[in-house]
Structure formats: C-alpha cells, structure tokens
Design a protein around this motif. Structure first.
Motif, mmCIF file in Angstrom:
data_model
loop_
_atom_site.group_PDB
_atom_site.id
_atom_site.type_symbol
_atom_site.label_atom_id
_atom_site.label_comp_id
_atom_site.label_asym_id
_atom_site.label_seq_id
_atom_site.Cartn_x
_atom_site.Cartn_y
_atom_site.Cartn_z
ATOM 1 N N THR A 130 -25.424 17.209 -1.369
ATOM 2 C CA THR A 130 -24.438 16.243 -0.868
ATOM 3 C C THR A 130 -24.773 14.832 -1.344
ATOM 4 O OG1 THR A 130 -24.136 17.626 1.100
ATOM 5 C CG2 THR A 130 -23.288 15.378 1.193
ATOM 6 N N ALA A 131 -26.068 14.473 -1.292
ATOM 7 C CA ALA A 131 -26.487 13.153 -1.777
ATOM 8 C C ALA A 131 -26.158 13.000 -3.261
ATOM 9 C CB ALA A 131 -27.985 12.964 -1.545
ATOM 10 N N TYR A 132 -26.322 14.083 -4.017
ATOM 11 C CA TYR A 132 -25.985 14.053 -5.450
ATOM 12 C C TYR A 132 -24.493 13.765 -5.650
ATOM 13 C CZ TYR A 132 -24.701 15.954 -10.015
ATOM 14 O OH TYR A 132 -24.165 16.117 -11.265
ATOM 15 N N THR A 133 -23.646 14.460 -4.889
ATOM 16 C CA THR A 133 -22.204 14.236 -5.046
ATOM 17 C C THR A 133 -21.822 12.809 -4.660
ATOM 18 O OG1 THR A 133 -21.643 15.011 -2.819
ATOM 19 C CG2 THR A 133 -21.738 16.663 -4.550
ATOM 20 N N HIS A 134 -22.471 12.283 -3.610
ATOM 21 C CA HIS A 134 -22.194 10.895 -3.221
ATOM 22 C C HIS A 134 -22.600 9.933 -4.339
ATOM 23 C CE1 HIS A 134 -22.227 11.833 1.391
ATOM 24 N NE2 HIS A 134 -21.239 12.432 0.742
ATOM 25 N N ALA A 135 -23.718 10.228 -4.988
ATOM 26 C CA ALA A 135 -24.159 9.378 -6.100
ATOM 27 C C ALA A 135 -23.151 9.397 -7.248
ATOM 28 C CB ALA A 135 -25.531 9.834 -6.596
ATOM 29 N N LYS A 136 -22.393 10.514 -7.357
ATOM 30 C CA LYS A 136 -21.350 10.631 -8.377
ATOM 31 C C LYS A 136 -20.011 10.064 -7.894
ATOM 32 C CE LYS A 136 -23.735 12.752 -11.577
ATOM 33 N NZ LYS A 136 -23.957 12.154 -12.912
ATOM 34 N N GLY A 137 -20.021 9.513 -6.672
ATOM 35 C CA GLY A 137 -18.794 8.915 -6.148
ATOM 36 C C GLY A 137 -17.829 9.918 -5.559
ATOM 37 N N ILE A 138 -18.327 11.094 -5.134
ATOM 38 C CA ILE A 138 -17.465 12.161 -4.614
ATOM 39 C C ILE A 138 -17.937 12.538 -3.211
ATOM 40 C CG2 ILE A 138 -16.782 14.588 -4.908
ATOM 41 C CD1 ILE A 138 -17.206 14.137 -7.956
ATOM 42 N N ILE A 139 -16.980 12.767 -2.296
ATOM 43 C CA ILE A 139 -17.317 13.300 -0.980
ATOM 44 C C ILE A 139 -16.656 14.661 -0.812
ATOM 45 C CG2 ILE A 139 -17.797 11.114 0.171
ATOM 46 C CD1 ILE A 139 -14.985 11.170 1.308
ATOM 47 N N HIS A 140 -17.334 15.563 -0.090
ATOM 48 C CA HIS A 140 -16.856 16.939 0.028
ATOM 49 C C HIS A 140 -15.698 17.048 1.012
ATOM 50 C CE1 HIS A 140 -16.802 21.216 1.111
ATOM 51 N NE2 HIS A 140 -17.447 21.449 -0.037
ATOM 52 N N ARG A 141 -15.828 16.422 2.169
ATOM 53 C CA ARG A 141 -14.793 16.333 3.209
ATOM 54 C C ARG A 141 -14.583 17.628 3.999
ATOM 55 N NH1 ARG A 141 -9.530 12.967 1.701
ATOM 56 N NH2 ARG A 141 -9.124 14.600 0.164
ATOM 57 N N ASP A 142 -15.307 18.707 3.658
ATOM 58 C CA ASP A 142 -15.137 19.947 4.430
ATOM 59 C C ASP A 142 -16.457 20.730 4.480
ATOM 60 O OD1 ASP A 142 -13.680 21.648 6.044
ATOM 61 O OD2 ASP A 142 -12.963 22.870 4.369
ATOM 62 N N LEU A 143 -17.536 20.025 4.734
ATOM 63 C CA LEU A 143 -18.828 20.693 4.847
ATOM 64 C C LEU A 143 -18.884 21.475 6.153
ATOM 65 C CD1 LEU A 143 -21.107 17.745 3.672
ATOM 66 C CD2 LEU A 143 -20.744 19.902 2.443
ATOM 67 N N LYS A 144 -19.231 22.754 6.049
ATOM 68 C CA LYS A 144 -19.333 23.629 7.228
ATOM 69 C C LYS A 144 -20.062 24.903 6.791
ATOM 70 C CE LYS A 144 -14.593 25.258 6.399
ATOM 71 N NZ LYS A 144 -13.231 25.379 6.966
ATOM 72 N N PRO A 145 -20.617 25.672 7.725
ATOM 73 C CA PRO A 145 -21.391 26.873 7.361
ATOM 74 C C PRO A 145 -20.617 27.881 6.519
ATOM 75 C CG PRO A 145 -21.827 26.280 9.639
ATOM 76 C CD PRO A 145 -20.695 25.393 9.173
ATOM 77 N N GLU A 146 -19.280 27.987 6.711
ATOM 78 C CA GLU A 146 -18.500 28.924 5.900
ATOM 79 C C GLU A 146 -18.538 28.560 4.424
ATOM 80 O OE1 GLU A 146 -15.762 28.227 9.509
ATOM 81 O OE2 GLU A 146 -17.712 27.495 8.820
ATOM 82 N N ASN A 147 -18.768 27.298 4.114
ATOM 83 C CA ASN A 147 -18.746 26.836 2.720
ATOM 84 C C ASN A 147 -20.141 26.716 2.128
ATOM 85 O OD1 ASN A 147 -15.982 26.706 2.681
ATOM 86 N ND2 ASN A 147 -15.889 24.527 3.234
ATOM 87 N N ILE A 148 -21.106 27.313 2.789
ATOM 88 C CA ILE A 148 -22.492 27.307 2.290
ATOM 89 C C ILE A 148 -22.947 28.756 2.197
ATOM 90 C CG2 ILE A 148 -24.866 26.615 2.742
ATOM 91 C CD1 ILE A 148 -23.632 24.299 4.455
ATOM 92 N N ILE A 149 -23.352 29.171 1.019
ATOM 93 C CA ILE A 149 -23.785 30.548 0.828
ATOM 94 C C ILE A 149 -25.256 30.581 0.446
ATOM 95 C CG2 ILE A 149 -23.112 30.646 -1.624
ATOM 96 C CD1 ILE A 149 -22.235 33.574 -1.059
ATOM 97 N N LEU A 150 -25.973 31.546 1.039
ATOM 98 C CA LEU A 150 -27.389 31.740 0.737
ATOM 99 C C LEU A 150 -27.509 32.992 -0.118
ATOM 100 C CD1 LEU A 150 -27.380 29.866 3.260
ATOM 101 C CD2 LEU A 150 -29.557 30.902 3.886
#
Length: 818
Positions: A130-150
């Motif tokens: 997430t910090a990387y995307t912010h450094a690129k000037g982008i925000i995800h806007r829908d961070l949640k466990p369903e959108n994170i895969i292990l």
C-alpha cells in the motif's frame, strides 16, 4: 431473479477451467494459456454489464493502474484484450486462500495457528504494498480481507484494483444518499466507492478518498486480524449514517481477551481508526514502522512520567553554567557561553522515549535536550545533548559534536520524538528522522535535563516512556544493566559468557569489548592498577577476530585511563594503519574525532597527539563544523616559533609539523619532510623542527639540504657584551612589546632592568607575567624566577624545558651569576 450465467468454455484463445469468483463489475476464471501452456487468472466484465460504457472505462482503468505497479505483493497484468465483442485481461494465478477465508477459519478454530504473531508479516506486506502504491500516487480505495490472497508458497497479494485511482484525479465525492443498501459492499458504479465496513467516517459527508482512508481500511483489517471481529457493525448505509457520530471503538484487548493482544498493537488500531483523518498516521510508512517494531521484538512504550520546564519540583539542579571549549589548546578561553542547566530529580530507564513540542524563535539560540546525565557528575556537560536551533539540530556527546542536520522551522510548533535504545539514539522532528547515532562506548547516566542560552522558545510538557517492559531483550541488556549499577564482577561474568557463546557474531564481539570496558571502570573506581593490565589482556581476545580493530581501540582506552597518551595515540594509529578498509573503520575514526574534542577540554598533550593523528589519517576531518572551529582555534593559539615560516596553503600539513615538533615526534617529522620536499616552506619547516629537536641522524638523511641557520635575538648579544646603551636603543624602539609576556623582548628587558636598576626592578617586571596552565616559552623564565611555575614541569614539552634552560642560562650569564 437474476439469471445465473453458465461458466464459458472459451474466452478468446483461453480455455476456461474453473469459475473463481464474481465482483461488482467483473468475474474471474482459471484459464489455460494456449501459447505458454500455463494456468492464468482471467478477468472479464460481467456479461450483463459489458455494454455499459462507464463499466468498460472503470474495468480498463483497473487494468492500466495495475499494469503500472511493480511490487511483489501486487498481482501484475500479463495481457489485455479490448476488442469490440469482449474485454478481459489476464494475471498470474495465485493458488491460495483469501485473508477473509483464513480469518473465518481462525474464528471457528480459535487456535494458535491463526494468532496475530503468525499473520503479522502478512499484514506488514500488505502495508508495504500500500505504501508503494501511495508513493506512485495511487490509492486502492477498497482494501479488505476479500481482496488479499495468501498464496500456497507464502505469497501475499492485493487484488481488485477496480476502484483504485490516481490521487491527483480524485474529485470530491458526493455525500452518501439517504437510502438503505441491500448489502455492505458499495463497490459498484456510482459516485461513492468502497465497502461499508472498511469505510472511513469522513466519506459519509463527501470527503474525497485519500491516504488516510486507505489507512483507516488497514486499521479495520488489523483489528480483524487481532480480534477476529469487525470494529463496527454497519448493517446498512442508513444505520452507518445514523450511528457514525455515536460509534465508539471497543479496545481490541477488551473485544478478544483470549487472543493475548499486545498493548502496542491495540494502540496502533486506535490511531488508525481515529474518527478524524488528522488524528491517524501521516503515512503508511509510519504504520509500517510500528508493525516492524512488534515483529522485531522492540519494546512497548509505557508512560513512565512527565517533566515540565515550569514545574520546579521536577528538577533537582537549576543553575547558570559557563560552557567552555578547547581550554587545553588555547592560551585563553576563546569559546565561552553562559547557559541555564536543569537536571531532573527522577532517574529514568536506560531505554526510553521522549515526546514533546517546541517552538523556536528566529532570533533565538535554541535549546538542548539532555539524556544519560549521570548521578555523580564530574562536570556539568556529561551525557548526550540534542541541540535545536531554527536552522539546525546537533548531537553532542560529553560536549563533543557527533552529528548535525539541517532544520528550517522557525516560529513553528515542532513535534519532537527522541528514542534511546541501549546505545542507539534516534531523533525525529515532525515524524522525520533527523539524527541516527550508535555509540560503542555506553553512557550509564539515567537523568534527563535541558539547556538553554536565552528565553526565545516555548517548550511544552515532556512525556517520558519506559521501554523496559519488552518481550525481546537484547543479550547485552542484562550485563549492561549490571555495569550501570556498578556490579562489575557480575557484569564481567555475563559479558565473558556471551562472548564465548556467540563467537564470530556482533553480540559476541561487543560482549568481549565491553568486558574490557568493565575492567577499566572497576580499576578507576577501586584505584587498582592490576585491573588495567587485565583489561589489556581482555582486549587481546579480539585479536584475529572480525572485531580486530576493537583490540587496539580497547587498549587505547586503557592507556587513556592511566594517562599514557603516547601509547593511546600509538594504539589508534596502529589500528588505522593495520586495518585501512575494515568495516569497523568508521567507528574507529568517530572515536578519534570524539577524543580529539574531549581532550581539548583538559589535556594539552593528549589533544596534540590525537589532533596530529586525525590530521594525518582522517582526510575528511574538516567536514564537521565543530572540528573546523577546533582546528581554527588551535592554529590561532599555537605559539609562533621564530624558526618556522608561515604557510597559508596546505595549512593542515603545517599544523602537523608544529604539533609533531611540540611532541618531539622525530619519525613523524621525517615522514612529513619526505612527503613535502616539493614544497619549499613546508620542507624548510620540517627540517628546522628537526634541528631544534637536535635530531642529527634524521637531518643527515636529507643532506645536502639543510635548514636555514637560526639567528639569536640581537638584544641578547648586546646584553652579553654589556653594551647597555645599545640595548636601551633596541628596547626604546619597542616600548609596547617589552611589556607583553608573549613578546621575545619581554624577558630580555627584565634582564636589562636587573643589570641597570637592580634585582627589585627586574623582579617587579617579571611579576607582571600572568600564571597560566600553558604559558608561552617567552613567559617561562619570568615565571621561573618568580616561583610561579607550579607543577608545570610535569606536563611540559621537551623543547619548552630546553628553551627555559637556554633563557635562564643567558640571564645568569648577563647578570654575572652562575
């Protein structure tokens, strides 16, 4: 009812193997890549939405945003198809479970397998991505466990960039409508995007998505990972709107007491989930730092006390003091300042953090924060001092500058954060790391204080946090504590045990070195010289180890303690010569520069030896402003010698010649002479210094070149010849110089008075010479004849003694005494 679409067998050239899931505007399939014969994840627009131009635009934007991101925790785009009939893109297939599935299993099992300790690195990787995307000037806007895969092999991936957007393209969003939502997921076409349970409260009122809204979502995820529950139950949009002002976060520890949640992480949750964006972390990097602290076993910070500048009961010592520098290398105190010093009554733990706020006026000289101030102070400047001015911040150790950084914040309130862990000091201003210092020589003091030269500042209450309650303790913490409490034998035993247990590792090296330091400290306290010999033997254990330079550094500390400054300098020079590219060389150089400054406070011989060493072996010496001032002060106060010529260029070489002369270091003068033969003045000065030191064998190496002959002061020839009138003419030409003790005419004039007006007149003249610790050679005979030299002989240089003998001999020859 909505018609259920059958899973297609083919999409473009890809054979569809399995339906993986559906989202607000797309569906994902497991597919076979016909060209590379590999499995991929294929995402397309849901058939019922494929004609919607807004959906098409958002779908393609998702693919384009994901394609510009390159991070191990962000699924890359392999290919994209934008034909008229169908739009889709492909990604690597990551076999695994979503974080939502894992948390659901954990809630059902309630076992150790899904404790936060086991998931901490997963959350850290999500934060880093997430910090990387912010450094690129982008925000995800829908961070949640369903959108994170292990993944099956440890991969952690953030999915679904469907509503991600560039920060500079986000427009102000409309307030959420006064309607009920059939579900919590609001990720669908429209003005407001996101998922209700992970939505920051400000979004209710039309505030734009921001870094802080992503931080809020991360806080919800962290809360779930800690407690296995959501922080707030938001069943519908109307319910959220109605209860948002009343929402009260239940502390994670209270929510799930059986989960053994650390206080540290509970506090992190509270900060991430603060209702106001300004009360959350400034950046995801700050959150990452907190998570790393937990993973690496760093201590939790627990409030231990407060100090207030205006609360007199907090301070045991409040005095105006005189700060002086370079006393041992100047004829007078050339750097003096008055300051008010305050030292805390309370002693605090060795590992601590300080938080406060300060505002510095543009015209002010600043103020200093003092740490590691000892209980028994030999002088008022012991310990660390972090000095802030409107333009810079500097770190001093025992009044010796170690580091400096720029600071341009006049007339603004600054958030100050100081962290001291063992012998590592970090200084933050408004969350930015300004100074980072690690010392190899521990300071044992436990008091705090502050120093200021004027009142042009405002300082709020200090909050002092104790870091003693940590789970993971460094192996050196126990013996360090024993040493701090003067339990020398117990500390020595522990250091030796650790040194033997960790051979070849930093912990073992540091333990062996500190074992020697313990013996030095015990020898000082008990005044037992045998312990110094044992300390030398202890440091010899570092020979032929990765910490080999520390052997010589340790031995130099022994010789410093016993007052053998020549051997101290030899040990340090040997380390520099023997290990010119060793990784520990910066530490060695740092110590030399520190000793150079420290010795100028009280010992001329030690100062000259260490400065000479630094000039010759540390080319970057003058990069430090404090060191530049020291060299300038030394140069201005070195006695002018009649047989040396001034040299404005290559000034450090010329200073080295003078220091080597005063120390009678003939081999060094020979070495310098060999390297400066092309420079006429420097070469002459080196040879002249060798001649004055009567180094005939050394001069023989440079034949046929010889230094110019030294001329005796004409007035002495006149006085020896008893030409009184001629002598009077000389003195009449210099009416002021004859009364200046630094003038070569001062003592001859006293001799003249003895010869013409008698002993009393001469004695009266000699008595005007001021008694100082380091008098000029021109003042020595006057002090000698008036019995004012005191213990000067004990710390006099060879040539000073020789010059005193020469002038006294001339005096007695002139006045007719033997």
């Amino acid at each position: 009812m909505r018609k259920v679409e059958k899973t297609p067998k083919q999409i473009g050239p890809y054979a569809i193997l399995q339906d993986l899931g559906r989202g607000g505007m797309g569906e994902v399939f497991l597919a076979e890549d016909p060209k590379l014969r590999r499995q991929v994840a294929l995402k397309r627009i849901r058939p019922e939405l494929k004609e919607n131009k807004i959906i098409q635009s958002r779908f393609l934007r998702e693919a384009h945003i994901a394609s510009v991101l390159s991070h191990p925790s962000i699924v890359p785009i392999l290919s994209i198809e934008t034909g008229a009939e169908i739009i889709y893109y492909t990604m690597p297939y990551v076999e695994g479970e979503t974080l939502r599935q894992i948390l659901k299993a954990a809630r059902e099992e309630k076992g150790e397998r899904h404790s936060f300790a086991s998931l901490a690195r997963v959350f850290l990787q999500v934060c880093e991505a997430t910090a990387y995307t912010h450094a690129k000037g982008i925000i995800h806007r829908d961070l949640k466990p369903e959108n994170i895969i292990l993944g099956k092999y440890g991969e952690v991936m953030i999915l679904d960039w469907g509503i991600a957007e560039f920060l500079d393209k986000i427009e102000k969003e409309e307030p959420l409508p006064e309607i009920l939502s059939p579900g919590k997921d609001l990720t669908k076409p429209g003005k407001i995007t996101g998922t209700l349970a992970y939505m920051a409260p400000e979004r209710l009122f039309g505030e734009s998505s921001s870094i802080q809204t992503d931080l809020y979502a991360l806080g919800v995820i962290l809360y779930q990972m800690l407690t296995l529950e959501l922080p707030f139950q938001r069943k519908t949009l109307a319910d959220f709107r109605k209860n948002a002002p009343l929402e009260k976060l239940i502390d994670p520890i209270e929510m799930a007491p059986y989960r053994e949640i650390p206080h540290h992480l509970s506090n992190v949750c509270h900060k991430c989930l603060a209702p106001k964006p300004s009360e959350r972390y400034n950046s995801v990097e700050a959150l990452i730092a907190e998570i790393k602290s937990f993973i690496e076993g760093r201590p939790e910070w627990i409030l231990a006390g407060t100090l207030h500048p205006q609360r007199k009961t907090d301070w045991e010592f409040q005095e105006n003091i005189l700060l002086a520098k370079n006393v041992a290398i100047t004829r007078k105190i050339d750097v003096t300042e008055w300051a008010e010093l305050m030292v805390s009554k309370a002693a605090f733990a060795n590992n601590l953090a300080i938080e406060t706020q300060v505002r510095l006026d543009q015209e002010g000289q600043g103020l200093g924060f003092l740490l590691s101030v000892p209980e028994e102070r030999h002088n008022l400047e012991e310990g660390y001092c972090l000095w802030l001015t409107p333009s810079s911040c500097k770190l001093f150790r025992n009044n010796v500058q170690m580091q400096e950084a720029k600071l341009i914040h006049p007339n603004q309130w600054l958030n100050i954060h100081i962290v001291k862990m063992e012998d590592h000091l970090k200084f933050y201003v408004n969350g930015d790391l300004k100074l980072n210092f690690a010392s190899h020589l521990p300071l044992a003091g436990n008091h705090l204080g502050f120093l200021h030269k004027d009142g042009n500042f405002e300082l709020k209450e200090w909050k002092i946090y104790d870091a003693s309650h940590n789970v993971k303790v460094g192996c050196l913490a126990v013996p360090d504590a024993l040493l701090g409490n003067k339990l020398y034998d117990a500390a020595l035993h522990e250091y030796r045990r650790i040194g033997q247990s960790f051979p070849g590792r930093k912990e073992g090296r540091d333990a062996q070195f500190r074992a020697g330091l313990t013996l030095i400290e015990k020898a000082r306290v008990e005044q037992n010289d045998k312990l110094y010999h044992l300390a030398l033997k202890e440091f010899e254990k570092l020979y032929r180890t990765p910490g080999a330079p520390l052997e010589y550094l340790g031995k130099s500390l022994v010789y410093e303690a016993i007052g053998d400054y020549e051997e101290e300098a030899k040990c340090l020079e040997l380390a520099l010569r023997k290990y010119p590219s060793h990784p520990l060389l910066p530490m060695l150089k740092e110590h030399i520069v520190y000793r150079m400054h420290e010795s100028t406070l009280n010992n001329r011989e030690a100062a000259y030896r260490i400065i000479l060493l630094a000039i010759r072996h540390i080319p970057e010496l003058l990069e430090n402003s404090d060191t530049r001032h020291l060299i300038d002060s030394l140069e201005a106060n070195l006695e002018t010698l009649p047989f040396l010529e001034p040299c404005l260029e290559r000034r450090l070489d010329n200073i080295a010649i003078q220091l080597a002369f005063w120390l009678a270091k003939i081999p060094i003068l020979v070495e310098i002479a060999q390297t400066v033969q092309e420079h006429e003045i420097l070469f002459h000065n080196a040879l002249a210094a060798l001649r004055e030191l009567e180094a005939k064998d050394a001069l023989h190496k440079f034949l046929p070149k010889k230094p110019k002959r030294k001329k005796m002061l004409v007035v002495w020839n006149v006085l020896l010849s008893k030409k009184i009138e001629s002598a009077k003419e000389v003195f009449d030409r210099y009416p002021q110089a004859i009364h200046e003790e630094s003038s070569p005419l001062h003592f001859p004039y006293g001799t003249y008075l003895y010869m013409t007006q008698g002993p009393e007149a001469a004695k009266k003249h000699f008595a005007t010479t001021l008694q100082t610790r380091y008098p000029t050679t021109t003042a020595l005979p006057s002090l000698f004849l008036t019995n004012q030299l005191g213990d000067w002989m004990e710390h006099a240089f060879w040539w000073e003694k020789k010059e005193l003998h020469r002038q006294i001999d001339l005096f007695y020859r002139c006045v007719g005494k033997k």
